[in-house]
Design a protein around this motif. Sequence first.
Motif, PDB file in Angstrom:
ATOM      1  N   LEU A  45       0.830  -1.212   0.000  1.00 32.26           N
ATOM      2  CA  LEU A  45       0.000   0.000   0.000  1.00 32.26           C
ATOM      3  C   LEU A  45       0.857   1.253   0.000  1.00 32.26           C
ATOM      4  CD1 LEU A  45      -2.780  -1.095   2.519  1.00 32.26           C
ATOM      5  CD2 LEU A  45      -2.975  -0.902   0.029  1.00 32.26           C
ATOM      6  N   ARG A  46       1.948   1.241   0.750  1.00 24.69           N
ATOM      7  CA  ARG A  46       2.840   2.406   0.770  1.00 24.69           C
ATOM      8  C   ARG A  46       3.475   2.649  -0.586  1.00 24.69           C
ATOM      9  NH1 ARG A  46       4.232   0.516   6.156  1.00 24.69           N
ATOM     10  NH2 ARG A  46       5.921  -0.735   5.286  1.00 24.69           N
ATOM     11  N   ARG A  47       3.659   1.566  -1.354  1.00 21.92           N
ATOM     12  CA  ARG A  47       4.340   1.686  -2.649  1.00 21.92           C
ATOM     13  C   ARG A  47       3.374   1.557  -3.822  1.00 21.92           C
ATOM     14  NH1 ARG A  47       9.670  -2.081  -2.137  1.00 21.92           N
ATOM     15  NH2 ARG A  47      10.088  -1.043  -4.132  1.00 21.92           N
ATOM     16  N   SER A  48       2.112   1.823  -3.571  1.00 27.49           N
ATOM     17  CA  SER A  48       1.085   1.623  -4.605  1.00 27.49           C
ATOM     18  C   SER A  48       1.288   2.506  -5.833  1.00 27.49           C
ATOM     19  CB  SER A  48      -0.305   1.868  -4.017  1.00 27.49           C
ATOM     20  OG  SER A  48      -0.422   3.191  -3.522  1.00 27.49           O
ATOM     21  N   ALA A  49       1.964   3.636  -5.679  1.00 25.95           N
ATOM     22  CA  ALA A  49       2.180   4.535  -6.811  1.00 25.95           C
ATOM     23  C   ALA A  49       3.327   4.075  -7.710  1.00 25.95           C
ATOM     24  CB  ALA A  49       2.444   5.957  -6.315  1.00 25.95           C
ATOM     25  N   GLU A  50       4.126   3.119  -7.224  1.00 24.72           N
ATOM     26  CA  GLU A  50       5.245   2.631  -8.026  1.00 24.72           C
ATOM     27  C   GLU A  50       4.750   1.679  -9.109  1.00 24.72           C
ATOM     28  OE1 GLU A  50       8.556   1.002  -5.867  1.00 24.72           O
ATOM     29  OE2 GLU A  50       8.201   2.346  -4.151  1.00 24.72           O
ATOM     30  N   THR A  51       5.342   1.799 -10.289  1.00 23.23           N
ATOM     31  CA  THR A  51       5.003   0.894 -11.381  1.00 23.23           C
ATOM     32  C   THR A  51       6.143  -0.114 -11.572  1.00 23.23           C
ATOM     33  OG1 THR A  51       5.962   2.436 -12.989  1.00 23.23           O
ATOM     34  CG2 THR A  51       3.598   2.633 -12.526  1.00 23.23           C
ATOM     35  N   GLY A  52       5.858  -1.150 -12.345  1.00 27.75           N
ATOM     36  CA  GLY A  52       6.877  -2.154 -12.603  1.00 27.75           C
ATOM     37  C   GLY A  52       6.861  -3.276 -11.590  1.00 27.75           C
TER      38      GLY A  52
END
Length: 225
Positions: A94-101
């Motif tokens: 959830l903390r890294r939900s904006a990361e793609t890949g």
Amino acid sequence: MSYAVMVLGESGAGKSRSMKNLNPADTLVIQPIRKPLPFRSAGWGAFSKDNPDGSVIVTDNIPNIIKCVVNAEKWGKKHVVIDDAQYIMVNESLRRSAETGFTKFTEMAKGYVDLVHAAANANNDVRVYFMTHIQTDDFGFSRAKTVGKMIDSQVCLEGLFSIVLKCQARDGRHFFSTRTNGNDPVKTPEEMFDSPEIENDLAAVDAAICDYYGITQPQQQEQPA
């Protein structure tokens, strides 16, 4: 060496409940998600440098959890219970939900595997229990819940453990399964448990593990650094 144990179960099956007969003075409960314990828990206070007699730490940070595992014995703790362990990955996802890949999934899998390895290889006799929700695939096979197929394709969490128990509730009774039903990864060492179903009591499980491996208990207690 330390001992890592996985405890699987649906929500409400009795994973957290199984802790109630453990002595809070020699138990460290790590909660990735803060929540009340599901039994009378007046003696289960927060653990800290100022309160080394406490029992509960709220953290989902893997390096911090590894530190707890490594130092547990010198703090006078015989067992570490990571309750709702799947939330370690869920919270990070959830903390890294904006990361793609796909890199983040590899990193999450590696972090969790590193934690299990630390729990199984610390230089002490502490037992580390990973209380984990369960998921069932399209073929009816149950396994530890993760944050998705990208993690599942990289690591079989149950394969990292020699002891995998399953919490179940039936006809008002809570119990542990010690042997697979053919559709789950439950496994225990030969002759550790006489019955395929045992009482929902983590203290009894811990005693059986100590007896099986000849574990003696430490007496010294030090304050955390």
